[in-house]
Design a protein around this motif. Structure first.
Motif, PDB file in Angstrom:
ATOM      1  N   GLN A 264       0.858  -1.186   0.000  1.00 22.18           N
ATOM      2  CA  GLN A 264       0.000   0.000   0.000  1.00 22.18           C
ATOM      3  C   GLN A 264       0.895   1.239   0.000  1.00 22.18           C
ATOM      4  N   PHE A 265       0.537   2.228  -0.835  1.00 17.28           N
ATOM      5  CA  PHE A 265       1.340   3.444  -0.946  1.00 17.28           C
ATOM      6  C   PHE A 265       0.381   4.609  -1.183  1.00 17.28           C
ATOM      7  N   HIS A 266       0.213   5.465  -0.162  1.00 18.29           N
ATOM      8  CA  HIS A 266      -0.806   6.515  -0.252  1.00 18.29           C
ATOM      9  C   HIS A 266      -0.245   7.870   0.189  1.00 18.29           C
ATOM     10  N   LYS A 267      -0.269   8.844  -0.730  1.00 18.19           N
ATOM     11  CA  LYS A 267       0.157  10.216  -0.440  1.00 18.19           C
ATOM     12  C   LYS A 267      -1.088  11.053  -0.135  1.00 18.19           C
ATOM     13  N   ILE A 268      -1.043  11.759   1.021  1.00 16.02           N
ATOM     14  CA  ILE A 268      -2.229  12.487   1.474  1.00 16.02           C
ATOM     15  C   ILE A 268      -1.827  13.912   1.847  1.00 16.02           C
ATOM     16  N   ALA A 269      -2.488  14.880   1.263  1.00 17.87           N
ATOM     17  CA  ALA A 269      -2.249  16.280   1.600  1.00 17.87           C
ATOM     18  C   ALA A 269      -2.906  16.601   2.936  1.00 17.87           C
ATOM     19  N   CYS A 270      -2.153  17.254   3.818  1.00 16.49           N
ATOM     20  CA  CYS A 270      -2.634  17.526   5.181  1.00 16.49           C
ATOM     21  C   CYS A 270      -2.891  19.023   5.379  1.00 16.49           C
ATOM     22  N   TYR A 271      -3.421  19.674   4.380  1.00 13.06           N
ATOM     23  CA  TYR A 271      -3.671  21.115   4.463  1.00 13.06           C
ATOM     24  C   TYR A 271      -4.955  21.449   3.697  1.00 13.06           C
ATOM     25  N   PRO A 272      -5.593  22.576   3.989  1.00  9.41           N
ATOM     26  CA  PRO A 272      -6.817  22.956   3.270  1.00  9.41           C
ATOM     27  C   PRO A 272      -6.520  23.303   1.816  1.00  9.41           C
ATOM     28  N   ASP A 273      -7.385  22.852   0.927  1.00  8.93           N
ATOM     29  CA  ASP A 273      -7.263  23.177  -0.481  1.00  8.93           C
ATOM     30  C   ASP A 273      -7.906  24.527  -0.757  1.00  8.93           C
ATOM     31  N   SER A 274      -7.297  25.335  -1.631  1.00  6.03           N
ATOM     32  CA  SER A 274      -7.814  26.678  -1.894  1.00  6.03           C
ATOM     33  C   SER A 274      -9.201  26.651  -2.512  1.00  6.03           C
ATOM     34  N   ARG A 275      -9.574  25.530  -3.142  1.00  3.95           N
ATOM     35  CA  ARG A 275     -10.908  25.435  -3.730  1.00  3.95           C
ATOM     36  C   ARG A 275     -11.923  24.828  -2.760  1.00  3.95           C
ATOM     37  N   GLY A 276     -11.458  24.431  -1.587  1.00  5.47           N
ATOM     38  CA  GLY A 276     -12.360  23.807  -0.626  1.00  5.47           C
ATOM     39  C   GLY A 276     -12.652  22.351  -0.921  1.00  5.47           C
ATOM     40  N   LEU A 277     -11.788  21.688  -1.697  1.00  4.41           N
ATOM     41  CA  LEU A 277     -12.043  20.310  -2.110  1.00  4.41           C
ATOM     42  C   LEU A 277     -11.475  19.274  -1.155  1.00  4.41           C
ATOM     43  N   HIS A 278     -10.643  19.675  -0.201  1.00  7.84           N
ATOM     44  CA  HIS A 278     -10.161  18.719   0.799  1.00  7.84           C
ATOM     45  C   HIS A 278     -11.212  18.599   1.886  1.00  7.84           C
ATOM     46  N   LEU A 279     -11.953  17.516   1.875  1.00 11.34           N
ATOM     47  CA  LEU A 279     -13.055  17.353   2.812  1.00 11.34           C
ATOM     48  C   LEU A 279     -12.572  17.039   4.220  1.00 11.34           C
ATOM     49  N   VAL A 280     -11.386  16.446   4.337  1.00 12.90           N
ATOM     50  CA  VAL A 280     -10.823  16.125   5.647  1.00 12.90           C
ATOM     51  C   VAL A 280      -9.398  16.686   5.709  1.00 12.90           C
ATOM     52  N   VAL A 281      -9.131  17.483   6.723  1.00 15.00           N
ATOM     53  CA  VAL A 281      -7.794  18.039   6.930  1.00 15.00           C
ATOM     54  C   VAL A 281      -7.323  17.647   8.323  1.00 15.00           C
ATOM     55  N   GLN A 282      -6.265  16.838   8.400  1.00 14.37           N
ATOM     56  CA  GLN A 282      -5.722  16.440   9.695  1.00 14.37           C
ATOM     57  C   GLN A 282      -4.231  16.162   9.560  1.00 14.37           C
ATOM     58  N   SER A 283      -3.576  15.999  10.694  1.00 13.42           N
ATOM     59  CA  SER A 283      -2.126  15.859  10.717  1.00 13.42           C
ATOM     60  C   SER A 283      -1.692  14.494  10.183  1.00 13.42           C
ATOM     61  N   PRO A 284      -0.405  14.359   9.801  1.00  8.95           N
ATOM     62  CA  PRO A 284       0.101  13.053   9.360  1.00  8.95           C
ATOM     63  C   PRO A 284      -0.125  11.952  10.396  1.00  8.95           C
ATOM     64  N   GLU A 285       0.064  12.305  11.659  1.00  7.52           N
ATOM     65  CA  GLU A 285      -0.104  11.307  12.725  1.00  7.52           C
ATOM     66  C   GLU A 285      -1.561  10.843  12.843  1.00  7.52           C
ATOM     67  N   GLU A 286      -2.481  11.789  12.649  1.00  5.06           N
ATOM     68  CA  GLU A 286      -3.905  11.421  12.704  1.00  5.06           C
ATOM     69  C   GLU A 286      -4.284  10.514  11.536  1.00  5.06           C
ATOM     70  N   TRP A 287      -3.720  10.778  10.364  1.00  5.22           N
ATOM     71  CA  TRP A 287      -3.970   9.899   9.227  1.00  5.22           C
ATOM     72  C   TRP A 287      -3.412   8.497   9.499  1.00  5.22           C
ATOM     73  N   LEU A 288      -2.205   8.447  10.070  1.00  8.94           N
ATOM     74  CA  LEU A 288      -1.600   7.141  10.338  1.00  8.94           C
ATOM     75  C   LEU A 288      -2.452   6.324  11.298  1.00  8.94           C
ATOM     76  N   GLU A 289      -3.032   6.967  12.296  1.00  8.28           N
ATOM     77  CA  GLU A 289      -3.864   6.257  13.276  1.00  8.28           C
ATOM     78  C   GLU A 289      -5.048   5.578  12.602  1.00  8.28           C
ATOM     79  N   ILE A 290      -5.628   6.227  11.582  1.00  7.13           N
ATOM     80  CA  ILE A 290      -6.742   5.612  10.862  1.00  7.13           C
ATOM     81  C   ILE A 290      -6.276   4.346  10.159  1.00  7.13           C
TER      82      ILE A 290
END
Length: 319
Positions: A264-290
């Protein structure tokens, strides 16, 4: 906003039976405003009219269902003519109306964030409410946004954040690969030169990949990944995908993908998108916990900063 003069040249068509006409005239006898009231009533006889005026006994007030009276304050203009105090009073009343409508309608931070995409206020609304509603209607609307961006936006047609990781993926024991959220398909097309079988899935069709002569070992699927059948493969990869789906869909999807491939190889942006398209914004550590809720073997492979900006972290989570 309906300009009274433009209304007489076609813009009257903006008015629907669900609208309320808020007419603004300090004197209450502005000719263009009175004509607009007549035209609107001719188009929709049942439309409600609210007037914001300084003259409670004016012709406009008489024609209105409701009158918002400014108190007819004296203008601070030395000539006593130019609208100054009156326009300030109207602006205050307008702000009060807007605030009341927000309160009465139950308009939320999520609603605000979907519509205010840029600047300080847009970012603040997304940070205060990073999880957007995921009802079916809004999912369809969001899909249409992506389809439009793929057709019209240069960045969506040219950028593909997975391409820079292709050399690393080639060092792994991979013969078949599935890319979810493949976007313009540029990574999938290039990956097909190096892997035996490539499957690319996205819910919004991109003209870049659909207009290409795809190699025989590349299968392109336009489908909602949560509903699509993910074929068994050596690896499942993604870039800028997980942050675009609702929170309640993330864990089931991680489970689904983890069953499809050992790598598994997944790159995830952890910041708000200028268009408002990032529905979930959280830290790298929070993503890892999921991801660790599915398999403790998931780890953070790297954290980068997109465009060299410290406020745009991107985490890569692997297994």
């Amino acid at each position: 906003m309906l300009h009274p003069l433009e209304a007489q040249h076609g813009d009257l068509g903006l008015i629907t039976c669900n609208d309320v006409l808020l007419l603004i005239s300090n004197s209450g006898k502005t000719r263009e405003i009175l004509e607009l009231e007549v035209l609107a009533k001719r188009l929709i006889p049942t439309i409600k009219v609210v007037s914001l005026t300084g003259k409670y006994d004016s012709e406009l007030a008489d024609r209105s269902d409701f009158v918002l009276w400014t108190g007819d304050p004296d203008e601070i203009c030395p000539l006593g003519l130019t609208p100054t105090t009156s326009t300030t009073t109207m602006s205050v009343i307008g702000d009060v109306l807007s605030a009341l409508i927000v309160h009465l309608s139950g308009y939320s931070n999520q609603d605000y964030a979907l519509r205010h995409h840029s600047g300080y206020l847009g970012e603040k609304s997304r940070l205060s409410s990073p999880v957007h509603p995921s009802q079916e209607g809004e999912q369809i609307e969001l899909r249409h946004v992506y389809e439009t961006l793929h057709k019209e936006n240069h960045d969506f047609q040219t950028n593909n954040w997975m391409l820079e990781d292709l050399p690393y993926l080639q060092t792994l024991n991979i013969d078949s690969i599935v890319e979810i959220g493949c976007g313009n398909g540029r990574f999938a097309i290039e990956a097909a030169k190096h892997f035996k079988l490539v499957t690319a899935i996205d819910w919004a069709a991109s003209p870049v990949i659909t207009s290409s002569n795809l190699p025989e070992n590349l299968k392109y699927i336009v489908s909602d990944v949560s509903q699509a059948n993910i074929p068994a493969s050596s690896a499942v990869v993604s870039a800028d995908f997980f942050e675009h789906i609702a929170t309640n869909q993330i864990l089931p999807l991680v489970e689904k993908l983890a069953c499809a491939a050992p790598i598994q190889f997944h790159k995830i942006a952890c910041y708000p998108d200028s268009r408002g398209l990032h529905l979930v914004v959280q830290s790298p550590e929070e993503w890892l916990e999921i991801f660790k809720q599915v398999d403790k073997a998931f780890i953070i492979h790297k954290i980068e900063y997109r465009r060299g900006r410290n406020d745009q972290p991107v985490v890569t989570i692997v297994r």
